[in-house]
Design an enzyme around this catalytic site. Structure first.
Site, PDB file in Angstrom:
ATOM      1  N   GLU A 179       0.831  -1.205   0.000  1.00  0.00           N
ATOM      2  CA  GLU A 179       0.000   0.000   0.000  1.00  0.00           C
ATOM      3  C   GLU A 179       0.864   1.253   0.000  1.00  0.00           C
ATOM      4  O   GLU A 179       0.556   2.236  -0.681  1.00  0.00           O
ATOM      5  CB  GLU A 179      -0.921  -0.005   1.226  1.00  0.00           C
ATOM      6  CG  GLU A 179      -1.961   1.120   1.239  1.00  0.00           C
ATOM      7  CD  GLU A 179      -1.517   2.381   1.951  1.00  0.00           C
ATOM      8  OE1 GLU A 179      -2.315   3.333   2.018  1.00  0.00           O
ATOM      9  OE2 GLU A 179      -0.365   2.444   2.452  1.00  0.00           O
ATOM     10  N   GLU A 180       1.941   1.211   0.768  1.00  0.00           N
ATOM     11  CA  GLU A 180       2.741   2.413   0.960  1.00  0.00           C
ATOM     12  C   GLU A 180       3.336   2.981  -0.338  1.00  0.00           C
ATOM     13  O   GLU A 180       3.317   4.200  -0.524  1.00  0.00           O
ATOM     14  CB  GLU A 180       3.842   2.150   1.985  1.00  0.00           C
ATOM     15  CG  GLU A 180       3.330   1.909   3.397  1.00  0.00           C
ATOM     16  CD  GLU A 180       2.681   3.140   4.030  1.00  0.00           C
ATOM     17  OE1 GLU A 180       2.557   4.178   3.353  1.00  0.00           O
ATOM     18  OE2 GLU A 180       2.301   3.052   5.205  1.00  0.00           O
ATOM     19  N   ASP A 208      -7.169   2.196   8.310  1.00  0.00           N
ATOM     20  CA  ASP A 208      -5.776   2.614   8.168  1.00  0.00           C
ATOM     21  C   ASP A 208      -5.452   3.580   9.303  1.00  0.00           C
ATOM     22  O   ASP A 208      -5.932   4.710   9.316  1.00  0.00           O
ATOM     23  CB  ASP A 208      -5.578   3.292   6.812  1.00  0.00           C
ATOM     24  CG  ASP A 208      -4.108   3.417   6.429  1.00  0.00           C
ATOM     25  OD1 ASP A 208      -3.272   3.400   7.340  1.00  0.00           O
ATOM     26  OD2 ASP A 208      -3.823   3.541   5.224  1.00  0.00           O
ATOM     27  N   HIS A 278       5.511   7.178   8.860  1.00  0.00           N
ATOM     28  CA  HIS A 278       6.575   6.881   7.909  1.00  0.00           C
ATOM     29  C   HIS A 278       7.968   7.147   8.477  1.00  0.00           C
ATOM     30  O   HIS A 278       8.899   7.475   7.750  1.00  0.00           O
ATOM     31  CB  HIS A 278       6.376   7.665   6.598  1.00  0.00           C
ATOM     32  CG  HIS A 278       5.167   7.246   5.837  1.00  0.00           C
ATOM     33  ND1 HIS A 278       4.817   7.794   4.629  1.00  0.00           N
ATOM     34  CD2 HIS A 278       4.222   6.315   6.111  1.00  0.00           C
ATOM     35  CE1 HIS A 278       3.694   7.233   4.187  1.00  0.00           C
ATOM     36  NE2 HIS A 278       3.321   6.327   5.086  1.00  0.00           N
TER      37      HIS A 278
END
Length: 313
Positions: A179-180, A208, A278
């Site tokens: 997904e990232e 999410d 992140h």
């Protein structure tokens, strides 16, 4: 959660762990088999809606943290950390009686896998699909983004099994890869669906980041373009009954976008972007256990409501 930016470099191939645990061919089958559609015997049709404890959710996050710790601090696409994450979730589902399968895709020179789990029973022409992405970015372990959503969906699925739920709709759960770097796994899954299989999905529920710290408002997905109201109203009602504020957000920025692009209605929620998104600091300390429990209880309650409702033909 995807923030649009380029992939950081070639991933490390790590397929052995996944492939050794696959008990069925890794194909793109989507419609339940006859065995999937059999209702388990001697179970109540509408067991009471369960709630979870922190101890039923947080161990999954601790397991994902340990996986990242022994694999260079990451669970990104193409790494051994991602392969071990998939293996962990798959083992739990297999033990609980789900029919699981691994669906491969290729991105940036590495093979990834989506994990799909079907619960026996329910109308195969009316599928309630619940999912979350399991990968992290290369820079960190991704425990809130999105170990938290993955753990919430896993805990909800295990509640289905423990309760022996006999749903009206067919229940399918999914953990998406890659997904990232750009919704790769979910987009590949949707692309491989036939037109008929797309129509069979009544709604897709996406989660999410469900454990963000300092959360006081839950962000509920409204899919106005496709007229989805059943799920978002159920989520908002659940939160309202407990005096928890909600805020409307649209379809985008995570895997529900892949389904929306194919015309499949979606909902779900997020607890918002965390401070360490992140980054290496998106570790176990970046998740609030109480928030994670609240999110999981909301998913279980709405899942029960939608699964137990007679499908609309």
């Amino acid at each position: 959660m995807t923030i649009r930016r380029g992939f950081t470099g070639p991933a490390v191939a790590a397929l052995a762990v996944i492939l050794s645990l696959s008990s069925a061919p890794a194909d793109a089958r989507t419609r339940p088999t006859a065995a999937d559609a059999q209702t388990p015997a001697a179970v109540p049709r509408s067991p009471a809606v369960p709630t979870v404890t922190e101890q039923q959710v947080m161990p999954h996050l601790r397991a994902l943290q340990r996986i990242a710790d022994r694999n260079g601090g990451t669970r990104a696409h193409g790494t051994k950390g991602y392969a071990e994450s998939v293996a962990y979730v798959k083992r739990a589902l297999d033990r609980a009686g789900f029919r699981t399968r691994l669906v491969p895709f290729t991105y940036a020179g590495a093979t990834g896998h989506n994990l799909i789990a079907d619960w026996p029973g329910g109308d195969p022409d009316h599928v309630l699909l619940t999912g979350a992405h399991l990968d992290s970015v290369p820079e960190g372990p991704g425990i809130n983004d999105n170990g938290s959503g993955s753990a919430t969906v896993l805990a909800a699925a295990l509640q289905v099994a423990e309760s022996g739920l006999a749903p009206q709709r067919h229940l399918r759960f999914a953990w998406w890869g890659a997904e990232e770097p750009g919704l790769i796994g979910s987009a590949d899954y949707v692309k491989k669906l036939s037109a008929a299989d797309r129509r069979r999905i009544d709604v897709y529920l996406n989660f999410d980041q469900t454990g963000s710290r300092n959360t006081d408002t839950w962000l509920v997905v409204h899919d106005d373009e496709r007229g989805e109201t059943e799920a978002q109203q159920a989520f908002e009602a659940w939160f309202a009954e407990r005096g928890i504020p909600t805020f409307d957000i649209g379809v985008g920025g995570s895997d529900h976008e892949s389904f929306g692009n194919a015309g499949i209605p979606s909902s779900g929620f997020s607890t918002g972007i965390s401070d360490c998104i992140h980054e290496a600091c998106d570790d176990l300390a970046n998740v609030d256990p109480k928030t994670e429990k609240t999110s999981t209880d909301a998913v279980v309650a709405v899942l029960w409501k939608l699964a137990s409702a007679a499908p609309r033909h």
